[in-house]
Structure formats: structure tokens, C-alpha cells
Design a protein around this motif. Structure first.
Motif, short mmCIF file in Angstrom:
data_model
loop_
_atom_site.label_atom_id
_atom_site.label_comp_id
_atom_site.label_asym_id
_atom_site.label_seq_id
_atom_site.Cartn_x
_atom_site.Cartn_y
_atom_site.Cartn_z
N ARG A 57 36.01 58.43 88.37
CA ARG A 57 34.87 58.11 89.23
C ARG A 57 34.49 59.33 90.07
O ARG A 57 33.32 59.66 90.23
N MET A 58 35.50 60.02 90.61
CA MET A 58 35.22 61.17 91.47
C MET A 58 34.60 62.32 90.67
O MET A 58 33.75 63.06 91.18
N VAL A 59 35.01 62.46 89.40
CA VAL A 59 34.40 63.48 88.54
C VAL A 59 32.94 63.12 88.29
O VAL A 59 32.04 63.96 88.42
N GLU A 60 32.70 61.84 87.96
CA GLU A 60 31.32 61.38 87.72
C GLU A 60 30.44 61.59 88.95
O GLU A 60 29.28 61.95 88.84
N ASP A 61 31.01 61.35 90.12
CA ASP A 61 30.25 61.48 91.37
C ASP A 61 30.14 62.93 91.83
O ASP A 61 29.55 63.20 92.87
N GLY A 62 30.74 63.85 91.07
CA GLY A 62 30.65 65.26 91.42
C GLY A 62 31.48 65.67 92.62
O GLY A 62 31.20 66.67 93.27
N HIS A 75 43.75 68.74 85.06
CA HIS A 75 44.00 69.18 86.43
C HIS A 75 42.73 68.92 87.23
O HIS A 75 41.64 69.07 86.70
N TYR A 76 42.90 68.54 88.49
CA TYR A 76 41.74 68.23 89.32
C TYR A 76 41.59 69.23 90.46
O TYR A 76 42.58 69.70 91.01
N ASP A 77 40.34 69.53 90.78
CA ASP A 77 40.03 70.58 91.73
C ASP A 77 38.90 70.10 92.63
O ASP A 77 37.83 69.72 92.14
N ALA A 78 39.15 70.09 93.95
CA ALA A 78 38.12 69.63 94.89
C ALA A 78 37.24 70.78 95.37
O ALA A 78 36.33 70.57 96.16
#
Ligand SMILES: [Zn+2]
Ligand SMILES: [Zn+2]
Length: 146
Positions: A57-62, A75-78
Motif C-alpha cells: 500500500r505504501m509503495v502504491e501511495d508513493g 528492500h524498502y526505502d523511505a
């Protein structure tokens, strides 16, 4: 009643997101496993499936970027500003590289291509300092025995 339930679900979602984004700030390009280790300290009821769903969801929401490592792990990156990464080929650690982004690379992309270019990612490969230190220690131990 239904509305209340929905609000409650929404609040829970927001809380989960909050806990997860707090963890994202303290971790360095974490995988879902690493996020989970951090999240369960403050929210022990959040399971891995929920973290996966929330990350999607956070990827979709950018809100976060997803980067695929060598092992295929996400891997996730803010950090949303364009930046480059380095990947350790030994331990798979992914980190930011402190260097300017080179938009001119895009100019070399074939202009007659059917592909509509939106940008580029760069991952530098090598061995991180931790793995190099570990290797040096191993080599010393081996020569010490001889
Ligand atoms: Zn390493
Ligand atoms: Zn990054």
C-alpha cells in the motif's frame, strides 16, 4: 455501526502504518523480515502478512520505494528523492551512495526506442566494510594457524 467498524479498521491501519514508518526511519533499506523484527517491539500483534500488505500500500501511495536485492528480497526505502545505491555482494546489505544523481545518463537512452523512459536507477556492487573486515579476520586466523 458499520461506519464505526470501518473507522476502527482505518484507525488500526493508520497505527500500523505509523509503527512501520517509524521503523523505516531507523532501519537501513530493510527487508520485510527486518521491519518485522523492529515492529514487534512496539506492536507484537502485527504479523508478516500485514507488513507485506502495508508495504504494498505504501509503495502504491508513493510513500516508499521498493528495491529488489540480489536474493530477490524486497528492500524498502523511505527516501524518495532520486539517489543511488550500493549493494554488498557478500551480505546483501543495501545502502545509499552519497553522490550526485546524473540525469544526463537518460540522454544516452536510444531516442528512437519504443520505450517511454521515466528515469533510471543505479546500484553499485561491491563488498561492504563489515564483510571486508570479517574476511581480513578470517585470513589472519588462517595464516596464524600455519
Ligand atoms: Zn557486506
Ligand atoms: Zn536509498
Amino acid at each position: 455501526m458499520a461506519k464505526q467498524a470501518k473507522n476502527h479498521a482505518h484507525r488500526r491501519m493508520t497505527h500500523q502504518r505509523q509503527v512501520i514508518s517509524d521503523c523505516l526511519k531507523t532501519l537501513n533499506h530493510p527487508t520485510v523480515d527486518e521491519i518485522q523484527t523492529c515492529v514487534i517491539r512496539t506492536a507484537p500483534t502485527i504479523n508478516k502478512a500485514t507488513i507485506y500488505r502495508t508495504m504494498n500500500r505504501m509503495v502504491e501511495d508513493g510513500e516508499v520505494i521498493r528495491i529488489v536485492g540480489d536474493d530477490g528480497a524486497f528492500h524498502y526505502d523511505a527516501t524518495l528523492d532520486a539517489h543511488y545505491h550500493m549493494l554488498c555482494e557478500e551480505c546483501g546489505a543495501l545502502s545509499d551512495v552519497d553522490m550526485p544523481v546524473l540525469p544526463q545518463i537518460d540522454q544516452y537512452f536510444p531516442p528512437d526506442s519504443d520505450f517511454r523512459l521515466t528515469g533510471h536507477d543505479v546500484i553499485f556492487r561491491g563488498i561492504c566494510s563489515k564483510c571486508r573486515a570479517k574476511k581480513a579476520g578470517r585470513n589472519r586466523a588462517e595464516t596464524g594457524q600455519n
